[in-house]
Design an enzyme around this catalytic site. Structure first.
Site, mmCIF file in Angstrom:
data_model
loop_
_atom_site.group_PDB
_atom_site.id
_atom_site.type_symbol
_atom_site.label_atom_id
_atom_site.label_comp_id
_atom_site.label_asym_id
_atom_site.label_seq_id
_atom_site.Cartn_x
_atom_site.Cartn_y
_atom_site.Cartn_z
ATOM 1 N NE ARG A 555 -3.780 -0.015 0.530
ATOM 2 C CZ ARG A 555 -4.982 0.046 -0.079
ATOM 3 N NH1 ARG A 555 -5.475 -1.021 -0.706
ATOM 4 N NH2 ARG A 555 -5.669 1.143 -0.057
ATOM 5 C CB VAL A 556 1.258 4.121 -2.101
ATOM 6 C CG1 VAL A 556 2.220 3.273 -2.902
ATOM 7 C CG2 VAL A 556 -0.079 4.220 -2.818
ATOM 8 C CG ASP A 557 -3.617 3.624 1.134
ATOM 9 O OD1 ASP A 557 -2.967 2.652 1.579
ATOM 10 O OD2 ASP A 557 -4.737 3.496 0.621
ATOM 11 C CG ASP A 558 -1.391 7.090 6.038
ATOM 12 O OD1 ASP A 558 -0.218 6.765 5.783
ATOM 13 O OD2 ASP A 558 -1.785 8.265 6.091
#
Ligand code: WT7
Length: 691
Positions: A555-558
């Protein structure tokens, strides 16, 4: 992820010659047809279904937010019913006496088989019970069940009468359960009000169980439901019917202890026994909702991902058939729980729509022994086995003996899902479980995508361990750079996006279309500039190698992926923040040998509060109790401060690196934009006490 990239594993000639898709060339031709002639491609597949009314237009959509609201429609003008295609049609084709499920209970020897006709009877009975409760087309129905047969039965019963099921995984806490019930109830009117289906006075039903044994542990689900029931009530929402499937033996069931249950609580069996085993289906328009499933994101509360009827039906059917190279006679075993999308698409829907025989397993892989999965594979001569890398890594630690004790010669295809699979686990799965003869399908997809998006086809795709390989039919991936532009070179790395809709794509966030558009169609850079708004943004990073293979990098998000379960850092943080002694918390993922990612929480205590094990335990328990056991932080680090930019944004990049074990400030990247760069040193110094 880099390792293994040069090794290639080809399917055997024998496997390929019998497969639906026999070579990489065949895949390429079919893929090209799905993109260049979608009408012809999907018409052929859709003709394998019963349509009460044929569709007339394949699809219509707006994928560009600058041109207005996002909309996605498939098989427009058609009317069908997913339950009809999964059951009535199978029986019409002569499959009534075929086993649909070999149900295998938690304890050894507890098994029961159900044919497609048995399923039909049970589904009709449950559908009639729901109707008697007052459930109508378009009403949301909550399902909170362990892996008993009533779980797929309840889902199909909803589909039969056009009710929208919302399955909530049995590991969620009462608060998570209540939150999901309330969200679906409150929002139902805005989603469906215009369609004229939902009534503000619609009944609220939950289908649940008294409890279940998970390994040696008893989980008293009904107590959790009771808490959720009370929480809903104090919020002004009355659950009208709590239908209880009795799973535990009479003398152990918590039902006895819970004397004087309110009148809304009823035993499901009593009602089903009295109900008719035929029930007419509700014909659904292609874009009528089929189900919602809550999933975590980087911000806010979990979202109700909404899937609709025809597109999801065709996507789950097609991906199951091709990814697992399904043939009549095969025995499919997916170890996921129906509470997650994997169980929706590859237990309840995809396989049943293909008339497949499956194993439905209630228990856990280590009970009563570490051979449990393999014993089940041997006993039922499983041909396709589908599990998560976290399970493979956990079982790998017990060595080869528990596997080799069993005869696994029936296996043909092995599947992996939920997170990137490291090449060590891939190779163990391949050689020890699959005796080096079974292709591994590493399937990349999401709750939002309804089914497989990037995956090998077992007879066609030369495999590279750790790569999900190539796109499924109809899927057009793009890799975007840091400015949001599509990278045209084959070899590249960036954000993974999808350029056009596919049939199984989610259509909206239940009751919040704007949130759907913002979450999935807007990409921002580090300075918060909008850099792309005309593709579906997956939230994953990926690399494409020189041969065009896709390698998912996480994932590149939180969002943290713990054992294949998606957890929003914001959700965990808000629970920690609520603790009386906590000033602020920041949560990140860190590499964990079994779970893939573990949860690492930085906690700043209030002025004057001394860190101690009691508070540490309280914090962990709080998250466990209020979200679910799988969300409990593995590590709590008493933080002297948090690295923040001058505008107050937490720099998680730094926290992730420290959590992963970086101890040199120089290795943490640029820290010059921090309001107080010295916080980094003190964080590193205080790591010694993290536990
Ligand atoms: C996220 C979706 C897909 C059903 C189970 C999880 C990660 C999933 C893979 C894979 C690398 C994967 C992604 C994705 N993921 N499968 N084969 N390789 N990563 O569904 O809870 O919606 O999570 O799981 O990060 O975005 P989910």
């Amino acid at each position: 992820m880099e390792n293994g990239q040069d090794e290639i594993y080809k399917p055997s000639a024998e496997f390929s010659s019998n497969a639906h898709v026999k070579s990489l060339d065949d895949y390429k031709k079919l893929y090209a047809r799905s993109i260049e002639h979608p009408q012809a491609f999907w018409s052929e597949i859709s003709s394998e279904f019963h349509w009460q009314k044929e569709w007339d237009t394949l699809s219509k959509y707006n994928y560009d937010l600058s041109r207005g609201s996002i909309s996605i429609e498939w098989f427009i003008g058609g009317e069908t019913n997913v339950c009809y295609n999964a059951l009535d049609r199978q029986i019409e084709m002569g499959h009534g006496s075929r086993t649909a499920f070999h149900w295998v209970g938690n304890d050894e020897g507890e098994t029961k088989d159900y044919t497609f006709s048995d399923m039909f009877n049970m589904v009709c009975q449950m559908a009639n019970v729901l109707k008697d409760c007052g459930v109508k087309k378009g009403d949301p129905v909550a399902i909170y069940l362990p892996m008993v047969i009533q779980l797929p039965v309840a889902m199909l019963a909803c589909a039969r009468i056009g009710a929208i099921h919302s399955v909530i995984f049995g590991g969620f806490s009462s608060e998570s359960l209540a939150g999901r019930i309330l969200d679906s109830k409150c929002k139902a009117s805005c989603v469906l009000g215009t369609a004229g289906m939902w009534q503000p006075d619609a009944v609220q039903v939950i289908v649940t169980a008294d409890g279940v044994m998970r390994g040696p542990k008893m989980i008293k689900l009904i107590e959790i439901v009771r808490e959720a029931f009370d929480m809903c009530k104090s919020d002004g929402h009355q659950l009208d019917h709590v239908l209880i499937s009795q799973r535990l033996p009479e003398d152990q069931s918590p039902l006895g202890e819970l004397k004087n249950l309110p009148h809304q609580y009823k035993l499901l069996k009593d009602l089903c026994d009295k109900a008719s085993n035929t029930c007419p289906v509700e014909w659904m328009k292609s874009e009528d909702p089929l189900f919602m499933l809550y999933t975590s994101g980087s911000t806010g509360k979990p979202k109700g991902v909404l899937h609709t009827t025809a597109g999801y039906m065709i996507w789950s059917y097609t991906t199951f058939k091709y990814t697992f190279d399904y043939r009549p006679g095969d025995i499919f075993f997916c170890t996921a729980d129906c509470g997650w999308i994997t169980g929706h698409s590859y237990i309840t829907y995809g396989p049943m729509l293909n008339g497949a025989t499956q194993v439905l397993f209630e228990g856990i892989p280590t009970h009563p022994t570490n051979s449990r999965f393999w014993e089940i594979c041997e006993q039922y001569k499983v041909t396709q086995f589908y599990t998560a890398p976290t399970a493979i890594r956990a079982l790998m630690r017990f060595g080869d003996e528990p596997v080799q004790r069993c005869n696994l010669s029936s296996l043909k295809v092995l599947g992996s899902v939920g997170e990137p699979i490291n090449s060590e686990a891939w190779k163990w799965y391949h050689t020890v479980v699959g005796s080096s003869k079974c292709p591994i399908v590493d399937t990349w997809w999401q709750t939002e995508t309804g089914g497989h998006m990037i995956t090998p086809l077992p007879g066609a795709t030369p495999l590279k361990p750790g790569s999900a390989t190539f796109p499924m039919f109809g899927v057009v991936p793009a890799v975007l750079d840091a400015e949001g532009r599509e990278i045209t070179e084959t070899e590249c790395e960036g954000y993974l996006a999808i350029k056009q809709p596919w049939p199984g794509q989610m259509r909206t966030v239940f009751g919040d279309h704007e949130r759907f558009e913002k979450t999935y169609f807007e990409l921002y850079d580090a300075e918060n500039n909008l850099i792309c708004n005309h593709f579906y943004i997956t939230g994953d990073g990926c690399r494409r190698d020189k041969d065009g293979y896709y390698w998912l990098t996480g994932r590149v998000d939180d969002v943290i992926n713990v054992s294949g379960h998606r957890i929003g850092t914001a959700e965990v943080e808000s629970k920690l923040d609520e603790h009386v002694d906590c000033t602020e918390a920041a949560v990140v993922g860190y590499p964990h040998p079994v779970k893939g990612e573990g949860i690492y929480a930085y906690v700043i205590l209030k002025e004057g509060v001394e860190p101690c094990d009691r508070i540490r335990q309280e914090l962990k328990n709080k998250v466990r109790k209020e979200i679910g056991a799988f969300a409990q932080p593995d590590i709590i680090h008493w933080a002297p401060g948090l690295p923040k930019t001058r505008s107050g944004k937490i720099m998680r990049r730094i926290l992730r690196k420290i959590a992963a074990g970086q101890t040199m400030v120089d290795d943490l990247g640029d820290v010059s934009t921090l309001a107080d760069p010295s916080v980094v040193e003190s964080l590193i110094a205080s790591k010694a006490d993290a536990a």
